[in-house]
Design an enzyme around this catalytic site. Structure first.
Site, PDB file in Angstrom:
ATOM      1  N   LEU A 505       0.830  -1.208   0.000  1.00 44.23           N
ATOM      2  CA  LEU A 505       0.000   0.000   0.000  1.00 44.23           C
ATOM      3  C   LEU A 505       0.858   1.248   0.000  1.00 44.23           C
ATOM      4  CD1 LEU A 505      -2.618  -1.048   2.672  1.00 44.23           C
ATOM      5  CD2 LEU A 505      -3.059  -0.730   0.261  1.00 44.23           C
ATOM      6  N   GLY A 511       9.168   1.494   7.415  1.00 47.07           N
ATOM      7  CA  GLY A 511       9.047   0.297   6.589  1.00 47.07           C
ATOM      8  C   GLY A 511       7.786   0.314   5.757  1.00 47.07           C
ATOM      9  N   LYS A 527       1.800  -3.180   8.926  1.00 48.97           N
ATOM     10  CA  LYS A 527       2.954  -2.291   8.917  1.00 48.97           C
ATOM     11  C   LYS A 527       4.171  -3.142   9.263  1.00 48.97           C
ATOM     12  CE  LYS A 527       4.500   1.834  11.441  1.00 48.97           C
ATOM     13  NZ  LYS A 527       4.027   2.818  12.431  1.00 48.97           N
ATOM     14  N   ASP A 624       1.783  14.041  16.911  1.00 51.53           N
ATOM     15  CA  ASP A 624       1.916  14.140  15.457  1.00 51.53           C
ATOM     16  C   ASP A 624       0.547  14.071  14.793  1.00 51.53           C
ATOM     17  OD1 ASP A 624       3.203  14.553  13.084  1.00 51.53           O
ATOM     18  OD2 ASP A 624       3.829  12.481  12.823  1.00 51.53           O
TER      19      ASP A 624
END
Ligand SMILES: *[C@@H]1O[C@H](CO)[C@@H](O)[C@H](O)[C@H]1NC(C)=O
Ligand SMILES: *[C@@H]1O[C@H](CO)[C@@H](O)[C@H](O)[C@H]1NC(C)=O
Ligand SMILES: *[C@@H]1O[C@H](CO)[C@@H](O)[C@H](O)[C@H]1NC(C)=O
Ligand SMILES: *[C@@H]1O[C@H](CO)[C@@H](O)[C@H](O)[C@H]1NC(C)=O
Ligand SMILES: *[C@@H]1O[C@H](CO)[C@@H](O)[C@H](O)[C@H]1NC(C)=O
Ligand SMILES: *[C@@H]1O[C@H](CO)[C@@H](O)[C@H](O)[C@H]1NC(C)=O
Ligand SMILES: *[C@@H]1O[C@H](CO)[C@@H](O)[C@H](O)[C@H]1NC(C)=O
Ligand SMILES: *[C@@H]1O[C@H](CO)[C@@H](O)[C@H](O)[C@H]1NC(C)=O
Ligand SMILES: *[C@@H]1O[C@H](CO)[C@@H](O)[C@H](O)[C@H]1NC(C)=O
Length: 816
Positions: A505, A511, A527, A624
């Protein structure tokens, strides 16, 4: 010049000659531009075609308001479809009825006035009321349009019942803006022992104001001392109605039903802006929607989730309840026993909108004590309260059976709900207190001992019982229990077709991210931490621990993890709509993101953040928050993702300082970007940026504005100072938004962006501000704006790692 003057005179003359003051048998109203005007010229009645429609209707509108505002339509459900208008006329018949005729005198509509007079005239009053009366009788009306409202409640009009004649005046929205026929959104008074004003959406109850408590409605914050209007709710033997009047006749406010938005708007005419602005809209939020939390549940808009069971009640189906489906509501927990000492008592809930009153029982003269006694005597009684809140409260209201549609609200009052409690008997309270204290102490000691034992046992067998995560991070040293399912590598390899390139994706800072399908068909995002990324391990660990503990519908759900050999992977739910930035900053896709959706997204993000900051057991600062970290599910519900950078603070530690500054330029609060100081208020700042971005469809950085503003915050602040902040809104929204709401949102955004962290509201206040209409605090200038020459824009920056990895962090986040 002369010609212009003559033309103007002619125009004036034609206007005068075309305006009549009454319709009589001799002078019907024809469809040739002639109108009937009220004596003071406020209102005008005539034939019209709404919008692009070809149908002809007879309606009443404000004569001096340049935006044609039709407040009443006679033949809304019987349009004249023939467009040969010369044949249409409104006639008063000999016996005093008002009818609408078209070609060949075909009857289109009749007022059905039945009383007869010798010399009937039809007049439009200054209030906007069209009446049939005798020419010599000014005050007795044979018929009046105020008795048959359309979608607008004018000042002085009654909403509700005339019980003697059985007349029920209720509002029904227009179907669309150019079709006045009755829609399925209506508003009226529901009779009962304690009447309520209710809105219906297609026959089902949609919103109730709550009963009138002497001062205001239990569920609507409508201050008496507002500058615009005054209102009464009359509940007498022969009449039950709501009515408002203007404080100052030159400041016009009306109530309009809007079918498109399913909202009841109170709008005010602003002559300077030549526009109606929305003063209040109902329902205000999802807690206002009837019975959101099911029977015996209550809604608190700042809560997460918003629904809770009343004390002494448990979810009827905990599975559905936990899945945020609250419709089944709550049922009594086992303990309550009617009339049994210590098993039967009341708990006071303050600030509650009173539940559905249709089957409640009232007495105006009882005191609260008598009310309580009355309730205790009847085993089907479930709650009681004062009927009238004025002067410390009086009267008695009693409910039987389930309690529907409860919420916490500023206009609410004390509600006493019957539950199992020992607090029934005032006389023994003192003694009981001692007993309670003693028993609490004993049980506390016991619980502590027990916990200690369990803890010791656990420690001993820990390795065997739970999955361990051996970290390679020597500095951290400790081992963590992870209460997340672990997947083995072969499962993941099968799900991703051996990490095939088609399933990839995106590539993230730590990574690549893959899409996978588990054997049972469930789609997931994986992930995969790159082996070379030594730095990423700490963030990974952090994220796994956090994710295992955090559960909220506005946070992305982690399904599991996989640690095997060199591999470290996190498995997430797959989000088909990817991330918010891919939509709001895309000029094509953003067109589908209507204002209401954007507003919902804002609300949901605020709730998710509130959960992180306050409601979860851990106090978490995200650090974030940005558009690319907001993922969207199938229904465009946003979920906050990427806790990798989040940091757990002890619940007493709300501020921290760090030498490693992580986060994204453009979203970072000044104190964090410069001094490395972070707190929940730095997240609030990021939320402010996100809010402006969602509203405007523009990125904070990488943008130059015509007015030389350096970035979006600057731009928003400049517009605000000029009083034109609604210009910030994404142009593709055109007029689909609610100006009042938008301006309010921008103000909230700017409040979040204030320079000093202490000036910024916390997320609780933000959630409340977004969903209410209370006055907002004064604004100070936003935090200074980080201006950098480099166009690193959206990328996460981490000063310790090589930035080459971080350049691509955005694609990682999109993918999940
Ligand atoms: C009547 O309406 C039709 C359809 O809108 C239109 O084609 C026609 O020209 C109209 N006739 C008149 C007399 O306005
Ligand atoms: C409209 O109706 C009138 C009266 O019936 C008729 O004289 C006229 O010709 C019609 N006009 C049109 C355009 O149909
Ligand atoms: C109107 O009346 C005339 C004559 O009586 C008739 O020919 C015509 O069909 C009628 N038109 C309509 C629309 O009823
Ligand atoms: C008048 O009565 C007729 C026949 O009962 C009915 O169809 C019509 O809707 C009524 N009109 C109004 C304005 O109530
Ligand atoms: C409802 O309000 C919206 C926005 O103000 C407007 O565009 C729409 O036409 C209204 N709908 C109706 C049926 O009046
Ligand atoms: C009513 O409003 C107008 C316009 O805002 C203002 O000029 C006038 O003073 C007001 N009248 C009263 C009695 O407050
Ligand atoms: C109360 O609930 C009943 C159904 O249980 C419903 O018919 C009624 O309209 C509701 N009344 C109010 C005032 O909300
Ligand atoms: C209301 O309460 C008062 C005082 O307890 C009592 O006298 C009266 O009869 C009650 N009224 C009704 C309708 O029950
Ligand atoms: C309890 O109150 C309900 C509602 O007022 C009434 O129908 C019922 O008869 C009462 N039961 C008793 C035992 O008084």
């Amino acid at each position: 010049m002369a010609i212009v003057l003559i033309c103007k005179l002619l125009l004036l003359f034609s206007q005068i000659s075309n305006a009549a003051l009454t319709i009589t048998q001799l002078h019907p109203l024809s469809d040739d531009g002639t109108t009937l005007v009220s004596e003071d010229g406020t209102f005008e009645l005539g034939f019209f075609s709404p919008g692009s429609s070809n149908n002809r209707y007879v309606g009443i509108w404000y004569r001096n308001i340049p935006v044609k505002t039709v407040v009443w339509v006679a033949n809304r459900d019987n349009p004249i479809t023939r467009n040969n208008s010369t044949t249409n006329k409104m006639v008063v018949t000999q016996d005093g009825n008002l009818v609408l005729l078209t070609q060949n005198d075909t009857l289109v509509w009749s007022a059905n006035a039945t009383k007869k007079v010798s010399n009937p005239v039809v007049q439009l009053l200054d209030s906007g009321n069209l009446v049939i009366r005798d020419a010599n009788e000014d005050t007795v009306f044979l018929w009046q349009s105020f008795d048959f409202p359309c979608d607008t409640l004018l000042p002085g009009m009654k909403l509700g019942w005339d019980l003697e004649s059985g007349l029920n005046r209720r509002l029904t929205a227009w179907k669309t803006w150019d079709d006045p026929s009755s829609g399925d959104f209506s508003w009226g008074v529901e009779l009962g022992s304690n009447p309520d004003i209710v809105m219906w959406k297609a026959q089902t109850e949609y919103f109730r104001t709550g009963p009138y408590t002497g001062n205001m409605f239990s569920g609507v914050y409508g201050p008496r001392n507002n500058p615009l209007y005054d209102y009464v709710f009359v509940n007498k033997k022969d009449e039950v109605y709501y009515r408002y009047t203007l404080r100052n006749a030159s400041v016009i406010t009306i109530i309009v039903m809007n079918q498109t938005l399913y909202l009841r708007h109170r709008v005010t005419w602003i002559p300077e802006a030549k526009a109606w602005t929305i003063y209040q809209s109902l329902p205000r939020d999802s807690c206002d929607v009837y019975n959101t939390c099911g029977p015996n549940g209550y809604c608190a808009i700042a809560g997460s989730p918003i629904c809770q069971c009343l004390d002494g009640f448990v979810p009827k189906s905990s599975q559905q309840w936990n899945a945020m489906d609250w419709r089944q509501g709550c049922v009594r927990s086992e303990e309550w026993k009617c009339g049994v000492k210590n098993k039967d008592g009341f708990r006071r809930f303050a600030g509650m909108k009173l539940p559905n009153t249709t089957h409640s029982w009232v007495n105006e003269s009882m005191t609260l004590e008598e009310c309580k006694a009355k309730c205790l005597k009847n085993c089907s009684c479930t709650a009681y309260s004062n009927l009238d809140t004025r002067g410390g409260g009086s009267g008695c209201s009693i409910w039987v059976g389930d309690l529907y549609d409860l919420r916490v609200i500023e206009s609410g009052q004390d509600l006493y709900v019957r539950i199992a409690t020992s607090d029934t008997d005032g006389k023994h309270r003192q003694r009981k207190k001692i007993i309670v204290v003693a028993s609490v102490t004993t049980s506390l000691v016991f619980v502590m001992l027990l916990t200690f034992c369990i803890y010791m046992t656990k420690q001993k067998y820990k390795g065997k019982i739970k999955t361990k995560m051996a970290t390679e991070d020597q500095n951290e040293g400790k081992q963590e229990d992870l209460e997340l399912p672990s997947f083995d590598l072969t499962t993941v390899i099968r799900a991703t077709n051996n990490f095939s390139i088609e399933n990839k994706l995106g590539e993230g800072g730590f990574g690549p991210v893959y899409k996978g399908t588990l054997v049972d068909g469930q789609e997931i995002a994986i992930k995969r931490l790159s082996r070379s990324s030594g730095q990423g391990l700490k963030e990974f660990r952090n994220e796994v621990i956090l994710c295992a503990k955090l559960q909220h519908r506005n946070l992305v759900k982690v399904i599991g993890y996989c640690i095997e050999q060199e591999e470290k992977m996190l498995l997430y739910e797959y989000m088909p709509n990817k991330s918010l930035d891919l939509i709001i900053f895309d000029s094509y896709k953003s067109k589908n993101l209507e204002w209401q959706i954007r507003f919902n997204i804002l609300n949901a993000i605020a709730r998710g953040l509130l959960y992180l900051h306050q409601d979860s057991r851990l106090r978490i600062i995200h650090r974030d928050l940005k558009a690319s970290n907001i993922l969207l599910d199938n229904d465009m519900n946003p979920k906050i993702s990427d806790f990798g950078l989040a940091r757990i603070c002890g619940s007493d530690q709300v501020e921290g300082s760090t030498s490693i500054i992580v986060g994204t330029h453009g979203y970072m609060a000044p104190e964090y970007a410069i001094d490395g100081l972070f707190s929940t208020k730095s997240d609030v700042f990021s939320f402010g940026v996100l809010l402006l971005e969602i509203l405007s469809g523009k990125k904070n950085r990488v943008f130059t504005f015509q007015d030389n503003s350096h970035n979006l915050i600057d731009h928003a602040w400049n517009l605000w100072k000029e009083g034109t902040s609604e210009q910030l809104i994404d142009a593709c929204l055109e007029n689909s938004y609610n100006v009042f709401q938008v301006v309010r949102c921008i103000q909230i955004g700017l409040l979040c962006l204030q320079h000093h962290p202490n000036d910024r509201p916390n997320m609780t206040s933000v959630v409340v501000m977004l969903t209410s209409e209370n006055a907002l605090p004064e604004l100070k200038e936003p935090g200074f704006l980080i201006r950098r020459a480099s166009k690193d824009g959206e990328n996460s920056s981490n000063r310790q790692t090589s930035s080459s990895i971080n350049e691509v962090s955005i694609s990682l986040l999109n993918a999940r």
